[in-house]
Design a protein around this motif. Structure first.
Motif, mmCIF file in Angstrom:
data_model
loop_
_atom_site.group_PDB
_atom_site.id
_atom_site.type_symbol
_atom_site.label_atom_id
_atom_site.label_comp_id
_atom_site.label_asym_id
_atom_site.label_seq_id
_atom_site.Cartn_x
_atom_site.Cartn_y
_atom_site.Cartn_z
ATOM 1 N N GLY A 87 0.844 -1.063 -0.006
ATOM 2 C CA GLY A 87 -0.250 0.004 0.111
ATOM 3 C C GLY A 87 0.630 1.219 -0.159
ATOM 4 N N GLY A 88 0.184 2.235 -0.228
ATOM 5 C CA GLY A 88 0.904 3.605 -0.216
ATOM 6 C C GLY A 88 0.033 4.859 -0.046
ATOM 7 N N VAL A 89 0.464 5.831 0.074
ATOM 8 C CA VAL A 89 -0.069 6.952 0.184
ATOM 9 C C VAL A 89 0.622 8.051 -0.370
ATOM 10 N N MET A 90 -0.020 9.141 -1.172
ATOM 11 C CA MET A 90 0.562 10.224 -1.531
ATOM 12 C C MET A 90 -0.240 11.426 -1.292
ATOM 13 N N ALA A 91 0.431 12.518 -0.622
ATOM 14 C CA ALA A 91 -0.069 13.858 -0.417
ATOM 15 C C ALA A 91 0.548 14.847 -1.332
ATOM 16 N N SER A 92 -0.349 15.632 -1.926
ATOM 17 C CA SER A 92 0.015 16.883 -2.663
ATOM 18 C C SER A 92 -0.440 18.044 -1.933
ATOM 19 N N PRO A 93 0.447 19.127 -1.693
ATOM 20 C CA PRO A 93 -0.275 20.267 -1.212
ATOM 21 C C PRO A 93 -1.213 21.079 -2.150
ATOM 22 N N LEU A 94 -2.381 21.494 -2.083
ATOM 23 C CA LEU A 94 -3.395 22.296 -2.737
ATOM 24 C C LEU A 94 -3.192 23.702 -2.483
ATOM 25 N N GLY A 95 -3.064 24.043 -1.232
ATOM 26 C CA GLY A 95 -3.260 25.469 -0.548
ATOM 27 C C GLY A 95 -3.160 25.612 0.733
ATOM 28 N N PHE A 96 -4.172 26.684 1.043
ATOM 29 C CA PHE A 96 -4.434 26.971 2.774
ATOM 30 C C PHE A 96 -5.376 27.760 2.798
ATOM 31 N N ILE A 97 -6.292 27.473 3.709
ATOM 32 C CA ILE A 97 -7.497 28.516 4.213
ATOM 33 C C ILE A 97 -7.003 29.244 5.095
ATOM 34 N N GLN A 98 -7.186 30.657 4.952
ATOM 35 C CA GLN A 98 -6.654 31.651 5.778
ATOM 36 C C GLN A 98 -7.834 32.311 6.491
ATOM 37 N N ILE A 99 -7.739 32.448 7.450
ATOM 38 C CA ILE A 99 -8.978 33.043 8.616
ATOM 39 C C ILE A 99 -8.521 34.210 8.935
ATOM 40 N N SER A 100 -9.037 35.418 8.837
ATOM 41 C CA SER A 100 -8.864 36.517 9.514
ATOM 42 C C SER A 100 -9.946 37.494 9.465
ATOM 43 N N ASP A 101 -10.121 38.435 10.493
ATOM 44 C CA ASP A 101 -11.150 39.238 10.537
ATOM 45 C C ASP A 101 -12.580 38.663 10.250
ATOM 46 N N GLY A 102 -12.703 37.373 10.887
ATOM 47 C CA GLY A 102 -14.051 36.838 10.688
ATOM 48 C C GLY A 102 -14.369 36.393 9.294
ATOM 49 N N ARG A 103 -13.371 36.315 8.252
ATOM 50 C CA ARG A 103 -13.502 35.916 6.967
ATOM 51 C C ARG A 103 -12.662 34.683 6.688
ATOM 52 N N ALA A 104 -13.034 33.754 5.718
ATOM 53 C CA ALA A 104 -12.235 32.750 5.406
ATOM 54 C C ALA A 104 -11.963 32.685 3.934
ATOM 55 N N PHE A 106 -9.984 30.716 0.790
ATOM 56 C CA PHE A 106 -8.842 29.698 0.247
ATOM 57 C C PHE A 106 -7.896 30.129 -0.952
ATOM 58 N N LYS A 107 -6.545 29.858 -0.524
ATOM 59 C CA LYS A 107 -5.554 30.414 -1.325
ATOM 60 C C LYS A 107 -4.630 29.244 -1.814
ATOM 61 N N ARG A 108 -4.710 29.265 -3.330
ATOM 62 C CA ARG A 108 -4.022 28.168 -3.706
ATOM 63 C C ARG A 108 -2.548 28.156 -3.746
ATOM 64 N N THR A 109 -1.894 26.956 -3.703
ATOM 65 C CA THR A 109 -0.482 27.013 -3.772
ATOM 66 C C THR A 109 -0.103 26.432 -5.163
ATOM 67 N N HIS A 110 1.060 26.893 -5.634
ATOM 68 C CA HIS A 110 1.353 26.034 -7.047
ATOM 69 C C HIS A 110 2.625 25.208 -6.833
ATOM 70 N N ASP A 111 2.185 23.853 -7.102
ATOM 71 C CA ASP A 111 3.325 22.945 -7.102
ATOM 72 C C ASP A 111 4.012 22.843 -8.447
ATOM 73 N N PRO A 112 5.253 23.272 -8.648
ATOM 74 C CA PRO A 112 5.903 23.306 -9.852
ATOM 75 C C PRO A 112 5.993 21.875 -10.406
ATOM 76 N N ALA A 113 5.954 20.811 -9.570
ATOM 77 C CA ALA A 113 6.002 19.526 -10.268
ATOM 78 C C ALA A 113 4.775 19.067 -10.701
ATOM 79 N N SER A 114 3.698 19.430 -10.497
ATOM 80 C CA SER A 114 2.377 19.221 -11.149
ATOM 81 C C SER A 114 2.482 19.723 -12.695
#
Length: 139
Positions: A87-104, A106-114
């Motif tokens: 078996g195996g598992v693979m995780a690839s970063p997509l981005g992050f959720i930023q929460i500030s001032d009561g607002r959320a 989603f900000k995507r990160t770019h993976d050069p390998a993709s």
């Protein structure tokens, strides 16, 4: 992670042998315990009033097999046996959720390998088109 996966596979194989459960089902049950929202959303990090939650795409794969038979030419009468799993598992970063001032947000990160598969496919397509064009011109 490899030690944890090896332990899970070993436990699943033992469970499959002991209870007659299909090895692949035992693996699916065991690995499924680790698959959840926490595998996709990391632990939140808070700094200066801003909370960041990492987001990733997680893919799981596993399989198993077994066998039972007598080897050709074996005169001892013993029954052959075999099993296996992986078996195996693979995780690839997509981005992050930023929460500030009561607002959320989603900000995507770019993976050069993709981009590598797209670049390779584009190169092959360009080569095939140029080759076809060359044949037409020589015609």
């Amino acid at each position: 992670m490899t030690d944890d996966l090896s332990r899970v596979l070993r436990e699943a194989e033992e469970a499959a042998r002991g209870r007659g459960i299909d090895l692949a089902q035992a693996l699916a049950d065991r690995v499924g315990l680790k698959a959840g929202a926490h595998a996709v959303f990391g632990q939140p990090v808070e700094r200066e009033g801003i909370t960041v939650i990492p987001v990733a795409k997680v893919r799981w794969g596993f399989g198993g097999g077994g066998g039972r038979g007598i080897e050709e030419g074996d005169e001892s009468g013993e029954i052959g046996e075999g099993s296996g799993g992986g078996g195996g598992v693979m995780a690839s970063p997509l981005g992050f959720i930023q929460i500030s001032d009561g607002r959320a947000e989603f900000k995507r990160t770019h993976d050069p390998a993709s981009a590598v598969p797209v670049i390779i496919a584009s190169g092959i397509t360009a080569w095939l088109c140029l080759r076809a064009l060359k044949r037409i011109i020589r015609g």
